[in-house]
Design an enzyme around this catalytic site. Structure first.
Site, PDB file in Angstrom:
ATOM      1  N   GLY A 286     -14.601 -11.484  20.764  1.00  0.00           N
ATOM      2  CA  GLY A 286     -13.184 -11.320  21.123  1.00  0.00           C
ATOM      3  C   GLY A 286     -12.866  -9.837  21.218  1.00  0.00           C
TER       4      GLY A 286
ATOM      5  N   GLU B 262     -21.197 -15.008  20.334  1.00  0.00           N
ATOM      6  CA  GLU B 262     -19.878 -15.598  20.601  1.00  0.00           C
ATOM      7  C   GLU B 262     -20.014 -17.117  20.658  1.00  0.00           C
ATOM      8  OE1 GLU B 262     -16.549 -14.997  20.970  1.00  0.00           O
ATOM      9  OE2 GLU B 262     -16.366 -17.063  21.679  1.00  0.00           O
TER      10      GLU B 262
ATOM     11  N   TYR C 288       0.826  -1.213   0.000  1.00  0.00           N
ATOM     12  CA  TYR C 288       0.000   0.000   0.000  1.00  0.00           C
ATOM     13  C   TYR C 288       0.858   1.261   0.000  1.00  0.00           C
ATOM     14  CZ  TYR C 288      -3.755  -3.226   1.208  1.00  0.00           C
ATOM     15  OH  TYR C 288      -4.648  -4.266   1.200  1.00  0.00           O
TER      16      TYR C 288
ATOM     17  N   HIS D  47      -0.889   9.787  45.144  1.00  0.00           N
ATOM     18  CA  HIS D  47      -2.285   9.757  45.604  1.00  0.00           C
ATOM     19  C   HIS D  47      -2.992  11.035  45.163  1.00  0.00           C
ATOM     20  CE1 HIS D  47      -5.689   9.005  48.250  1.00  0.00           C
ATOM     21  NE2 HIS D  47      -5.611  10.270  48.636  1.00  0.00           N
TER      22      HIS D  47
ATOM     23  N   GLY E 185       2.812   1.764   7.795  1.00  0.00           N
ATOM     24  CA  GLY E 185       2.192   1.613   9.119  1.00  0.00           C
ATOM     25  C   GLY E 185       1.370   0.345   9.289  1.00  0.00           C
TER      26      GLY E 185
ATOM     27  N   ALA F 220     -15.865 -10.644  13.253  1.00  0.00           N
ATOM     28  CA  ALA F 220     -14.529 -10.484  13.882  1.00  0.00           C
ATOM     29  C   ALA F 220     -14.216 -11.768  14.622  1.00  0.00           C
ATOM     30  CB  ALA F 220     -14.551  -9.281  14.829  1.00  0.00           C
TER      31      ALA F 220
HETATM   32  P1  FAD Z   1       0.823  -5.708   9.852  1.00  0.00           P
HETATM   33  O1  FAD Z   1       0.503  -4.518  10.654  1.00  0.00           O
HETATM   34  O2  FAD Z   1      -0.288  -6.607   9.424  1.00  0.00           O
HETATM   35  O3  FAD Z   1       1.623  -5.198   8.585  1.00  0.00           O
HETATM   36  C1  FAD Z   1       1.947  -6.034   7.535  1.00  0.00           C
HETATM   37  C2  FAD Z   1       2.158  -5.176   6.308  1.00  0.00           C
HETATM   38  O4  FAD Z   1       2.646  -6.007   5.288  1.00  0.00           O
HETATM   39  C3  FAD Z   1       0.859  -4.549   5.785  1.00  0.00           C
HETATM   40  O5  FAD Z   1       1.048  -3.157   5.608  1.00  0.00           O
HETATM   41  C4  FAD Z   1       0.620  -5.250   4.467  1.00  0.00           C
HETATM   42  O6  FAD Z   1       0.014  -4.409   3.504  1.00  0.00           O
HETATM   43  C5  FAD Z   1       2.033  -5.620   4.074  1.00  0.00           C
HETATM   44  N1  FAD Z   1       2.104  -6.774   3.179  1.00  0.00           N
HETATM   45  C6  FAD Z   1       1.508  -7.974   3.322  1.00  0.00           C
HETATM   46  N2  FAD Z   1       1.841  -8.792   2.309  1.00  0.00           N
HETATM   47  C7  FAD Z   1       2.661  -8.087   1.514  1.00  0.00           C
HETATM   48  C8  FAD Z   1       3.357  -8.385   0.311  1.00  0.00           C
HETATM   49  N3  FAD Z   1       3.290  -9.567  -0.264  1.00  0.00           N
HETATM   50  N4  FAD Z   1       4.115  -7.414  -0.244  1.00  0.00           N
HETATM   51  C9  FAD Z   1       4.211  -6.173   0.337  1.00  0.00           C
HETATM   52  N5  FAD Z   1       3.585  -5.853   1.459  1.00  0.00           N
HETATM   53  C10 FAD Z   1       2.831  -6.801   2.051  1.00  0.00           C
HETATM   54  N6  FAD Z   1      -2.691  -4.616  18.392  1.00  0.00           N
HETATM   55  C11 FAD Z   1      -2.324  -3.984  19.523  1.00  0.00           C
HETATM   56  O7  FAD Z   1      -1.247  -4.245  20.046  1.00  0.00           O
HETATM   57  N7  FAD Z   1      -3.122  -3.025  20.095  1.00  0.00           N
HETATM   58  C12 FAD Z   1      -4.309  -2.696  19.561  1.00  0.00           C
HETATM   59  O8  FAD Z   1      -5.004  -1.831  20.099  1.00  0.00           O
HETATM   60  C13 FAD Z   1      -4.728  -3.347  18.379  1.00  0.00           C
HETATM   61  N8  FAD Z   1      -5.897  -3.040  17.810  1.00  0.00           N
HETATM   62  C14 FAD Z   1      -6.259  -3.651  16.639  1.00  0.00           C
HETATM   63  C15 FAD Z   1      -7.476  -3.311  16.078  1.00  0.00           C
HETATM   64  C16 FAD Z   1      -7.878  -3.921  14.908  1.00  0.00           C
HETATM   65  C17 FAD Z   1      -9.190  -3.548  14.296  1.00  0.00           C
HETATM   66  C18 FAD Z   1      -7.030  -4.870  14.285  1.00  0.00           C
HETATM   67  C19 FAD Z   1      -7.439  -5.519  12.996  1.00  0.00           C
HETATM   68  C20 FAD Z   1      -5.829  -5.215  14.841  1.00  0.00           C
HETATM   69  C21 FAD Z   1      -5.432  -4.611  16.037  1.00  0.00           C
HETATM   70  N9  FAD Z   1      -4.237  -4.934  16.659  1.00  0.00           N
HETATM   71  C22 FAD Z   1      -3.868  -4.325  17.817  1.00  0.00           C
HETATM   72  C23 FAD Z   1      -3.318  -5.925  16.093  1.00  0.00           C
HETATM   73  C24 FAD Z   1      -2.168  -5.212  15.349  1.00  0.00           C
HETATM   74  O9  FAD Z   1      -2.719  -4.368  14.369  1.00  0.00           O
HETATM   75  C25 FAD Z   1      -1.236  -6.228  14.730  1.00  0.00           C
HETATM   76  O10 FAD Z   1      -0.785  -7.119  15.711  1.00  0.00           O
HETATM   77  C26 FAD Z   1      -0.042  -5.551  14.097  1.00  0.00           C
HETATM   78  O11 FAD Z   1      -0.427  -4.638  13.105  1.00  0.00           O
HETATM   79  C27 FAD Z   1       0.905  -6.568  13.503  1.00  0.00           C
HETATM   80  O12 FAD Z   1       1.985  -5.925  12.936  1.00  0.00           O
HETATM   81  P2  FAD Z   1       2.838  -6.585  11.759  1.00  0.00           P
HETATM   82  O13 FAD Z   1       3.952  -5.638  11.493  1.00  0.00           O
HETATM   83  O14 FAD Z   1       3.161  -7.980  12.095  1.00  0.00           O
HETATM   84  O15 FAD Z   1       1.854  -6.676  10.530  1.00  0.00           O
HETATM   85  P1  NAD Z   2     -10.088 -13.036  18.738  1.00  0.00           P
HETATM   86  O1  NAD Z   2      -9.466 -14.345  18.566  1.00  0.00           O
HETATM   87  O2  NAD Z   2      -9.658 -12.155  19.840  1.00  0.00           O
HETATM   88  O3  NAD Z   2     -11.661 -13.214  18.927  1.00  0.00           O
HETATM   89  C1  NAD Z   2     -12.440 -13.912  18.011  1.00  0.00           C
HETATM   90  C2  NAD Z   2     -13.658 -14.439  18.752  1.00  0.00           C
HETATM   91  O4  NAD Z   2     -14.551 -14.960  17.810  1.00  0.00           O
HETATM   92  C3  NAD Z   2     -13.314 -15.553  19.713  1.00  0.00           C
HETATM   93  O5  NAD Z   2     -13.864 -15.258  20.968  1.00  0.00           O
HETATM   94  C4  NAD Z   2     -13.960 -16.773  19.075  1.00  0.00           C
HETATM   95  O6  NAD Z   2     -14.401 -17.720  20.006  1.00  0.00           O
HETATM   96  C5  NAD Z   2     -15.081 -16.156  18.309  1.00  0.00           C
HETATM   97  N1  NAD Z   2     -15.573 -16.938  17.167  1.00  0.00           N
HETATM   98  C6  NAD Z   2     -14.848 -17.678  16.299  1.00  0.00           C
HETATM   99  N2  NAD Z   2     -15.654 -18.213  15.356  1.00  0.00           N
HETATM  100  C7  NAD Z   2     -16.902 -17.778  15.636  1.00  0.00           C
HETATM  101  C8  NAD Z   2     -18.168 -17.977  15.035  1.00  0.00           C
HETATM  102  N3  NAD Z   2     -18.310 -18.719  13.939  1.00  0.00           N
HETATM  103  N4  NAD Z   2     -19.252 -17.386  15.575  1.00  0.00           N
HETATM  104  C9  NAD Z   2     -19.123 -16.633  16.690  1.00  0.00           C
HETATM  105  N5  NAD Z   2     -17.944 -16.412  17.308  1.00  0.00           N
HETATM  106  C10 NAD Z   2     -16.859 -16.971  16.782  1.00  0.00           C
HETATM  107  O7  NAD Z   2      -9.954 -12.330  17.326  1.00  0.00           O
HETATM  108  P2  NAD Z   2     -10.289 -10.863  16.892  1.00  0.00           P
HETATM  109  O8  NAD Z   2     -11.151 -10.184  17.882  1.00  0.00           O
HETATM  110  O9  NAD Z   2     -10.749 -10.974  15.482  1.00  0.00           O
HETATM  111  O10 NAD Z   2      -8.875 -10.174  16.921  1.00  0.00           O
HETATM  112  C11 NAD Z   2      -7.802 -10.702  16.108  1.00  0.00           C
HETATM  113  C12 NAD Z   2      -6.477 -10.370  16.689  1.00  0.00           C
HETATM  114  O11 NAD Z   2      -6.240  -8.983  16.651  1.00  0.00           O
HETATM  115  C13 NAD Z   2      -6.381 -10.813  18.120  1.00  0.00           C
HETATM  116  O12 NAD Z   2      -5.515 -11.909  18.161  1.00  0.00           O
HETATM  117  C14 NAD Z   2      -5.799  -9.670  18.854  1.00  0.00           C
HETATM  118  O13 NAD Z   2      -4.526 -10.062  19.343  1.00  0.00           O
HETATM  119  C15 NAD Z   2      -5.607  -8.575  17.827  1.00  0.00           C
HETATM  120  N6  NAD Z   2      -6.243  -7.360  18.351  1.00  0.00           N
HETATM  121  C16 NAD Z   2      -5.751  -6.787  19.463  1.00  0.00           C
HETATM  122  C17 NAD Z   2      -6.360  -5.672  19.979  1.00  0.00           C
HETATM  123  C18 NAD Z   2      -5.809  -5.051  21.209  1.00  0.00           C
HETATM  124  O14 NAD Z   2      -4.702  -5.364  21.586  1.00  0.00           O
HETATM  125  N7  NAD Z   2      -6.537  -4.166  21.857  1.00  0.00           N
HETATM  126  C19 NAD Z   2      -7.470  -5.143  19.381  1.00  0.00           C
HETATM  127  C20 NAD Z   2      -7.960  -5.759  18.262  1.00  0.00           C
HETATM  128  C21 NAD Z   2      -7.321  -6.863  17.749  1.00  0.00           C
END
Ligand code: FAD
Ligand code: NAD
Length: 604
Positions: free
Chosen positions: A317, A338, A171, A577, A175, A402
């Site tokens: 989740g 869930e 992209y 505190h 980030g 999700a």
């Molecule tokens: P990514 O962030 O997934 O980055 C991978 C990059 O590789 C992407 O930019 C992708 O476009 C690129 N890429 C993939 N394949 C290719 C290719 N073939 N060629 C070139 N580029 C490629 N984690 C937290 O710790 N705190 C949170 O609050 C939190 N909130 C989240 C909320 C949501 C909605 C989601 C979906 C995730 C959240 N996470 C959170 C999880 C967190 O986003 C990921 O754990 C983290 O981004 C992982 O980082 P990464 O560098 O491994 O990969």
């Molecule tokens: P998750 O694994 O946390 O939760 C998925 C939930 O969906 C589970 O509770 C599971 O039992 C349920 N589930 C699975 N199949 C189902 C079905 N068919 N019907 C109903 N429920 C079902 O996954 P997520 O919430 O998608 O998040 C993915 C990852 O992103 C997590 O591993 C988390 O580490 C990361 N994440 C982290 C944060 C954070 O740190 N605040 C925020 C968002 C995402």
């Protein structure tokens, strides 16, 4: 003139009988001054003892498992040089003629809780840094695939250590998921949700703000602005470091080449080393009408196209519950379904309870032990069919799925480089983040759970440092987790469920926020702070906090675990505190039985 020098353990503080965990030299080895000889590991820290002199090791007096204290002889070295001042100053050291022995304490030990041994991999020791052999051979010393928090951290750290780095991202915006469609946009919207909720809650205090008027375009623009600002910052940081950002989809062509496909065509990049940081993507439940715009993954939900009147969240989740918080505050009637009998499975149920109690009152329904069997498309709704503890069907205006994320390891032709990828798409690595191919590393979501940005970042630094020839490995004891729901839920280290499952002995110190002046003042006293200790050592082994700002409070517990802190270390630390952070100190006091803010009758 050659001299024999006895190398002894220097004053290393208040430690005796410290185990040697690794001997880094052998008899006959030529060592340079400052070269590490042995690694010691006390219960507080790991430290390497460097040689005070350059010379040849003639005798080794320790082996792995030996116990040493100040003055223990580690080795005898023969040196042809004059002793350096550090050695001369050491007790007992002095000039002597050839064949005579003198002694020298090792120089100041290099101590760090994070210091690690050279990682042991099936591939063996680290190969020489790329600049030594490959500068002319390859386009780059290092190519990083994916610019998420793992990838950009690795690229920047490697560039700071002198490597020529390319960062490939499909992209335009750097980030990754975290910045563009994950952590940052979701937390931005959660802040808005929290303010809306707090404004409503303050009615109880006699302050009335009225119904919120939501300008969705403006809210979306604010969120996009935050993301844009940070993404622009990353671009600038890459430029300052001369990291070449290459936009396109990367795939391996061989062990030292990736091809990058973009709208402009195809480009091959050769590299001495590579780091795979391609992250993960949302799992799509099969059999669902994915073409319909009303069926959303987390990325679509963060787009905030509309505020649906009736929202179904499939998956209780972290993502599901965070996004449910956002949409409910904005006005949607939310139903959560869930699969398992508990929300946020894997998290201690007592930590989840305050959230569950709160949302049970606010949400339309929470169906546990239930799954969505099918979703039909109707003109004015998506019709969800449930089975399990709850059955039947219901209409929704939008559905967010999700149910977890799956790694992208299977999408980069890793096999062309010989990198092993599991059937699910994970790439396994050793402590130095090396894959099955020693010069190719992997980090972040693609290497496994927990899929968290801060884990990816930490791993990115380790991989970059190892690539640059530094001694580094992932040996953090714990990785904190936070659900930024309302209330927040945070935990680190051993959970109570895990301790019970493994039959571990543990003691609990719990401080209910109902006794916290700050929490009461905030009108949010439903939370608590729970600390788990090893009863034999009184060391902190785990912590869980639920309540406002739990995510910020958990860091102290993570640090305490990393530092090997005991209950008294935490209890005797003066906390300001009135703060919520006091609850950590008080939970430690509760464990010790010294707490005055609660009355806890003496046991027995
Ligand atoms: P990514 O962030 O997934 O980055 C991978 C990059 O590789 C992407 O930019 C992708 O476009 C690129 N890429 C993939 N394949 C290719 C290719 N073939 N060629 C070139 N580029 C490629 N984690 C937290 O710790 N705190 C949170 O609050 C939190 N909130 C989240 C909320 C949501 C909605 C989601 C979906 C995730 C959240 N996470 C959170 C999880 C967190 O986003 C990921 O754990 C983290 O981004 C992982 O980082 P990464 O560098 O491994 O990969
Ligand atoms: P998750 O694994 O946390 O939760 C998925 C939930 O969906 C589970 O509770 C599971 O039992 C349920 N589930 C699975 N199949 C189902 C079905 N068919 N019907 C109903 N429920 C079902 O996954 P997520 O919430 O998608 O998040 C993915 C990852 O992103 C997590 O591993 C988390 O580490 C990361 N994440 C982290 C944060 C954070 O740190 N605040 C925020 C968002 C995402």
């Amino acid at each position: 003139m050659s001299k024999q020098v006895e190398i002894k353990v220097p004053d290393i503080g208040d430690f005796t009988d410290i185990p040697v965990i690794e001997v880094l030299v052998a008899v006959g080895d030529e060592v340079s001054e400052e070269q590490s000889l042995v690694t010691l590991e006390s219960d507080k820290a790991t430290m390497e003892l460097p040689s005070p002199v350059a010379g040849v090791i003639e005798e080794l007096h320790v082996e792995s498992g030996s116990l040493v204290s100040e003055g223990s002889v580690i080795a005898v070295a023969r040196t042809a040089q004059e002793l350096e001042p550090a050695a001369e100053n050491a007790a007992g050291a002095g000039e002597s003629e050839s064949g005579e022995s003198e002694s020298a304490d090792v120089a100041e030990p290099r101590t760090s809780e994070f210091q690690t041994r050279e990682p042991e991999t099936e591939a063996g020791k680290e190969s020489p840094p790329p600049d030594a052999q490959n500068a002319e051979t390859y386009d780059f010393d290092l190519v990083v695939l994916g610019a998420g928090p793992g990838g950009y951290t690795a690229a920047f750290r490697a560039a700071d250590l002198g490597l020529r780095v390319a960062l490939v991202e499909r992209y335009a915006s750097l980030g990754g998921v975290c910045l563009n469609v994950g952590c940052i946009p979701s937390k931005t919207l959660l802040h808005t949700a929290q303010v809306i909720d707090q404004a409503a809650a303050i009615e109880r205090h006699g302050v009335h703000f009225g119904e919120p008027q939501i300008d969705l375009d403006k809210l979306r623009a604010f969120k996009d602005g935050v993301v844009g600002k940070l993404a622009g910052g990353l671009k600038g940081l890459a430029k300052q470091r001369k990291v070449e950002v290459v936009q396109g989809v990367a795939a391996f062509e061989g062990a030292h080449v990736v091809s990058v496909q973009s709208e402009d065509g195809q480009r091959s990049l050769s590299f001495a080393k590579a780091i795979i940081a391609v992250g993960s993507q949302s799992v799509e439940l099969p059999g669902m009408p994915w073409g319909d715009y009303r069926l959303m993954d987390s990325t679509a939900a963060l787009e905030l196209e509309e505020i649906p009147e009736r929202l179904l969240v499939v998956g209780g989740g972290i993502i599901g519950l965070e996004m449910a918080c956002v949409y409910e505050a904005l006005g949607s009637k939310v139903t959560v379904v869930e699969l398992t009998p508990k929300l946020m499975p894997g998290t201690d149920p007592d930590l989840v309870k305050p959230l569950q109690r709160r949302i049970a009152k606010r949400y339309e329904a929470i169906h546990l032990a239930t799954r969505v069997k099918q979703i039909d498309i109707a003109d004015d709704a998506l019709v969800a069919h449930f089975e399990g503890e709850h059955s039947g069907k219901a209409d929704f205006d939008r559905v967010l799925v999700a149910v977890g994320r799956s790694p992208n390891g299977g999408r980069i032709k890793a096999e062309a480089a010989g990198v092993r990828v599991s059937e699910r798409g994970f790439i396994s690595v050793d402590a130095a983040m090396r894959t099955s191919v020693p010069h190719i590393f992997a980090i972040g979501d693609v290497v496994g759970e927990p899929m968290l940005a801060h884990k990816a970042t930490h791993e990115g630094r380790v991989a970059a440092e190892v690539c640059a020839g530094e001694k580094s490995a992932f040996d953090a004891r714990v990785i904190p987790s936070v659900a930024y729901t309302d209330p927040e839920i945070a935990w680190v280290g051993v959970t109570e469920a895990e301790a019970c499952e493994k039959g571990m002995e543990y003691g609990v110190g719990k401080f209910p926020w109902a006794a916290s002046g700050r929490a009461l003042g905030n009108d949010r006293s439903e939370g608590f702070t729970k600390l788990l200790f090893d009863p034999k050592t009184d060391r902190l082994i785990g912590a869980g906090i639920t309540g406002l700002n739990a995510g910020d409070l958990i860091s102290e517990c993570a640090l305490a675990i990393e530092m090997g802190a005991e209950a008294s270390d935490i209890a005797l630390t003066i906390h300001p505190h009135p703060t919520l952070s006091e609850s950590v100190g008080m939970a430690a006091e509760a464990y010790e039985g010294t707490i005055t803010d609660l009355y806890m009758p003496k046991k027995g």
